[in-house]
Write an enzyme that holds these catalytic residues in place. Sequence first.
Site, PDB file in Angstrom:
ATOM      1  N   ILE A  94       4.716  -4.344 -45.788  1.00  0.00           N
ATOM      2  CA  ILE A  94       5.286  -3.053 -45.395  1.00  0.00           C
ATOM      3  C   ILE A  94       5.038  -2.763 -43.906  1.00  0.00           C
ATOM      4  O   ILE A  94       5.756  -1.967 -43.304  1.00  0.00           O
ATOM      5  CB  ILE A  94       4.690  -1.943 -46.293  1.00  0.00           C
ATOM      6  N   GLY A 104     -11.099  -8.075 -42.685  1.00  0.00           N
ATOM      7  CA  GLY A 104      -9.837  -7.354 -42.589  1.00  0.00           C
ATOM      8  C   GLY A 104      -9.130  -7.112 -43.904  1.00  0.00           C
ATOM      9  O   GLY A 104      -7.982  -6.657 -43.910  1.00  0.00           O
ATOM     10  N   GLN A 105      -9.790  -7.425 -45.023  1.00  0.00           N
ATOM     11  CA  GLN A 105      -9.126  -7.183 -46.311  1.00  0.00           C
ATOM     12  C   GLN A 105      -9.110  -5.688 -46.616  1.00  0.00           C
ATOM     13  O   GLN A 105     -10.158  -5.035 -46.636  1.00  0.00           O
ATOM     14  CB  GLN A 105      -9.832  -7.933 -47.453  1.00  0.00           C
ATOM     15  N   HIS A 145      -4.447 -11.921 -52.061  1.00  0.00           N
ATOM     16  CA  HIS A 145      -3.108 -12.166 -51.512  1.00  0.00           C
ATOM     17  C   HIS A 145      -3.203 -13.101 -50.324  1.00  0.00           C
ATOM     18  O   HIS A 145      -4.178 -13.082 -49.572  1.00  0.00           O
ATOM     19  CB  HIS A 145      -2.431 -10.855 -51.092  1.00  0.00           C
TER      20      HIS A 145
HETATM   21  P1  5GP Z   1      -5.155  -7.128 -46.109  1.00  0.00           P
HETATM   22  O1  5GP Z   1      -5.463  -6.173 -44.986  1.00  0.00           O
HETATM   23  O2  5GP Z   1      -5.805  -6.665 -47.402  1.00  0.00           O
HETATM   24  O3  5GP Z   1      -5.401  -8.561 -45.818  1.00  0.00           O
HETATM   25  O4  5GP Z   1      -3.589  -7.039 -46.320  1.00  0.00           O
HETATM   26  C1  5GP Z   1      -2.971  -6.038 -47.049  1.00  0.00           C
HETATM   27  C2  5GP Z   1      -1.557  -5.950 -46.575  1.00  0.00           C
HETATM   28  O5  5GP Z   1      -0.815  -5.229 -47.533  1.00  0.00           O
HETATM   29  C3  5GP Z   1      -1.383  -5.219 -45.246  1.00  0.00           C
HETATM   30  O6  5GP Z   1      -0.782  -6.107 -44.300  1.00  0.00           O
HETATM   31  C4  5GP Z   1      -0.487  -4.034 -45.594  1.00  0.00           C
HETATM   32  O7  5GP Z   1       0.464  -3.757 -44.590  1.00  0.00           O
HETATM   33  C5  5GP Z   1       0.163  -4.481 -46.887  1.00  0.00           C
HETATM   34  N1  5GP Z   1       0.517  -3.414 -47.799  1.00  0.00           N
HETATM   35  C6  5GP Z   1      -0.285  -2.388 -48.204  1.00  0.00           C
HETATM   36  N2  5GP Z   1       0.358  -1.605 -49.070  1.00  0.00           N
HETATM   37  C7  5GP Z   1       1.587  -2.149 -49.242  1.00  0.00           C
HETATM   38  C8  5GP Z   1       2.720  -1.780 -50.036  1.00  0.00           C
HETATM   39  O8  5GP Z   1       2.719  -0.785 -50.764  1.00  0.00           O
HETATM   40  N3  5GP Z   1       3.809  -2.579 -49.954  1.00  0.00           N
HETATM   41  C9  5GP Z   1       3.852  -3.691 -49.166  1.00  0.00           C
HETATM   42  N4  5GP Z   1       4.982  -4.402 -49.158  1.00  0.00           N
HETATM   43  N5  5GP Z   1       2.800  -4.079 -48.408  1.00  0.00           N
HETATM   44  C10 5GP Z   1       1.692  -3.304 -48.440  1.00  0.00           C
END
Ligand code: 5GP
Length: 110
Positions: free
Chosen positions: A31, A89-90, A96
Amino acid sequence: MGPCIFCQIAGGATATPFVYEDDEVVAFRDIQPQAPVHLLVVPRRHVASLNDALDEVALGRLLAAARRAAAQAGLQQYRVVVNTGAEAGQSVLHLHLHVLGGRVMAWPPG
Ligand code: 5GP
Ligand code: ZN
């Protein structure tokens, strides 16, 4: 288990379209993209992080799904990232893989 956004997306509870899907994995666009193509590759089964992970076969399938999702999105050159823990950064506690491509990447990452 509380509402997990990636469980909701993987379960089809949101309007998020899938770039790739199979029995175990879905991939969709981030997103808040950090590159022209930024996909998230997510196991349908909820596990919080790589530290709580799936068995090795399922992990292999997740990585293979990242390759297929990248190809589906037209990428032949890309970076795969797995942020594990807040310090790394999670922010979403459902395992994922990020697939990033479509621009030149810097190394080391910040
Ligand atoms: P992390 O920071 O945990 O490695 O990555 C999480 C990712 O999920 C972030 O890049 C964030 O932009 C994405 N994200 C969070 N909420 C949503 C959502 O509701 N939809 C989508 N498509 N991506 C999301
Ligand atoms: Zn989840």
